[in-house]
Design a protein around this motif. Structure first.
Motif, PDB file in Angstrom:
ATOM      1  N   LEU A  67       0.841  -0.948  -0.176  1.00  0.00           N
ATOM      2  CA  LEU A  67       0.109   0.067   0.219  1.00  0.00           C
ATOM      3  C   LEU A  67       0.763   1.322  -0.170  1.00  0.00           C
ATOM      4  N   ASP A  68       1.980   1.301   0.753  1.00  0.00           N
ATOM      5  CA  ASP A  68       3.086   2.313   0.736  1.00  0.00           C
ATOM      6  C   ASP A  68       3.458   2.813  -0.491  1.00  0.00           C
ATOM      7  N   LEU A  69       3.445   2.007  -1.422  1.00  0.00           N
ATOM      8  CA  LEU A  69       3.996   2.237  -2.925  1.00  0.00           C
ATOM      9  C   LEU A  69       2.880   2.961  -3.634  1.00  0.00           C
ATOM     10  N   GLU A  70       1.715   3.121  -3.098  1.00  0.00           N
ATOM     11  CA  GLU A  70       0.893   3.742  -4.036  1.00  0.00           C
ATOM     12  C   GLU A  70       0.770   5.090  -3.628  1.00  0.00           C
ATOM     13  N   ASP A  71       0.846   6.162  -4.445  1.00  0.00           N
ATOM     14  CA  ASP A  71       0.570   7.488  -4.194  1.00  0.00           C
ATOM     15  C   ASP A  71      -0.902   8.149  -3.853  1.00  0.00           C
ATOM     16  N   ASP A  72      -1.843   7.257  -4.054  1.00  0.00           N
ATOM     17  CA  ASP A  72      -3.211   7.688  -3.599  1.00  0.00           C
ATOM     18  C   ASP A  72      -3.795   6.806  -2.255  1.00  0.00           C
ATOM     19  N   ILE A  73      -2.875   6.002  -1.526  1.00  0.00           N
ATOM     20  CA  ILE A  73      -3.310   5.347  -0.460  1.00  0.00           C
ATOM     21  C   ILE A  73      -2.308   5.832   0.569  1.00  0.00           C
ATOM     22  N   GLU A  74      -3.073   6.009   1.801  1.00  0.00           N
ATOM     23  CA  GLU A  74      -2.081   6.106   2.985  1.00  0.00           C
ATOM     24  C   GLU A  74      -2.572   5.116   4.104  1.00  0.00           C
ATOM     25  N   VAL A  75      -1.782   4.274   4.671  1.00  0.00           N
ATOM     26  CA  VAL A  75      -2.340   3.494   5.821  1.00  0.00           C
ATOM     27  C   VAL A  75      -1.934   4.301   7.145  1.00  0.00           C
ATOM     28  N   VAL A  76      -3.195   4.447   7.837  1.00  0.00           N
ATOM     29  CA  VAL A  76      -3.356   5.436   8.740  1.00  0.00           C
ATOM     30  C   VAL A  76      -3.089   4.555  10.283  1.00  0.00           C
ATOM     31  N   GLY A  77      -3.134   3.287  10.090  1.00  0.00           N
ATOM     32  CA  GLY A  77      -2.917   2.539  11.609  1.00  0.00           C
ATOM     33  C   GLY A  77      -3.058   1.205  11.303  1.00  0.00           C
ATOM     34  N   GLU A  78      -2.277   0.541  12.292  1.00  0.00           N
ATOM     35  CA  GLU A  78      -2.444  -1.149  12.575  1.00  0.00           C
ATOM     36  C   GLU A  78      -2.849  -1.372  13.723  1.00  0.00           C
ATOM     37  N   ALA A  79      -3.919  -2.712  13.479  1.00  0.00           N
ATOM     38  CA  ALA A  79      -4.127  -3.177  15.006  1.00  0.00           C
ATOM     39  C   ALA A  79      -3.915  -4.938  14.843  1.00  0.00           C
ATOM     40  N   ALA A  80      -3.767  -5.281  16.008  1.00  0.00           N
ATOM     41  CA  ALA A  80      -3.557  -6.749  15.911  1.00  0.00           C
ATOM     42  C   ALA A  80      -4.668  -7.593  16.577  1.00  0.00           C
ATOM     43  N   ASP A  81      -5.629  -6.948  16.992  1.00  0.00           N
ATOM     44  CA  ASP A  81      -7.045  -7.799  17.317  1.00  0.00           C
ATOM     45  C   ASP A  81      -8.003  -6.523  17.040  1.00  0.00           C
ATOM     46  N   GLY A  82      -9.138  -7.134  17.326  1.00  0.00           N
ATOM     47  CA  GLY A  82     -10.561  -6.489  16.892  1.00  0.00           C
ATOM     48  C   GLY A  82     -10.718  -5.244  17.837  1.00  0.00           C
TER      49      GLY A  82
END
Length: 220
Positions: A21-36
């Motif tokens: 996802l980080d390779l795409e100019d129009d997409i930004e990862v705003v967080g990561e979660a390890a459980d619900g």
């Protein structure tokens, strides 16, 4: 920018998706979660456009997290895409009922994965790929008795036709061709049907169509 939240209990899986996802100019990862629990908290804090949520996670699984996201009016703009290791996961229909906008297996091709994120972000169908058609057929092959008073009677004839075609996996363009209308008109019919039936998105609309008996799964 398309804001994406990643929720998976396997760090390696999250890292792989993030790198893509980080390779795409129009997409930004705003967080990561390890459980619900983390996924739900981050969804409320970061308000992503798309939440990629693993079905099986500790503490709170992906289905319950999806159900809570779908039930929160403040998160109405969050489109959940469920992730699974299996192409025919036994919980997929439950995930769609809970409010998921679509479903992906983790071995999906990179280009299909990125396409799915963009499709989900704009609120369009994530039910067109052949995999999802087979999945829907599998889990509604022996559905419960059709519900009475399902609400479909409030739809116009054209809206019912449009919903039925969407339930068979047709895109807006394909529906338009079949009914000899414009894609914009097809989308309007689907949006009106969702509003009348209280469906959060197209995925829930399709589930309603099958469970109500409006359409029957196609046998292979």
């Amino acid at each position: 920018m398309i804001r994406v939240l990643l929720a998976d209990d396997q760090p390696l899986i999250r890292s792989g998706f993030r790198a893509l996802l980080d390779l795409e100019d129009d997409i930004e990862v705003v967080g990561e979660a390890a459980d619900g629990h983390e996924a739900l908290a981050l969804a409320r804090e970061r308000l992503p456009d798309v939440a990629l949520v693993d079905i099986r996670m500790p503490r709170m699984d992906g289905i319950e997290a999806t159900r809570r996201i779908a039930a929160d009016p403040a998160l109405s703009g969050v489109h959940v895409v469920m992730l699974s290791n299996y192409g025919m996961d036994e919980y997929v229909l439950d995930a769609l009922r809970a409010g998921a906008a679509g479903f992906l297996v983790k071995d999906v091709l990179p280009e299909d994965f990125l396409h799915a994120v963009r499709v989900a972000a704009r609120g369009d169908a994530l039910l067109a790929p052949a995999l999802t058609r087979r999945l829907i057929d599998r889990y509604v092959a022996e559905p419960p008795a059709a519900r009475t008073g399902s609400g479909l009677e409030v739809l116009t004839g054209r809206e019912r036709e449009t919903v039925a075609l969407a339930a068979h996996g047709l895109s807006n363009d394909e529906i338009a061709d079949r009914l000899v209308i414009s894609p914009a008109t097809a989308k309007t019919h689907l949006n009106r049907a969702m509003a009348k039936l209280g469906a959060r998105d197209r995925a829930q609309l399709v589930v309603l169509a099958y469970e109500s008996g409006l359409v029957a799964p196609r046998r292979s």
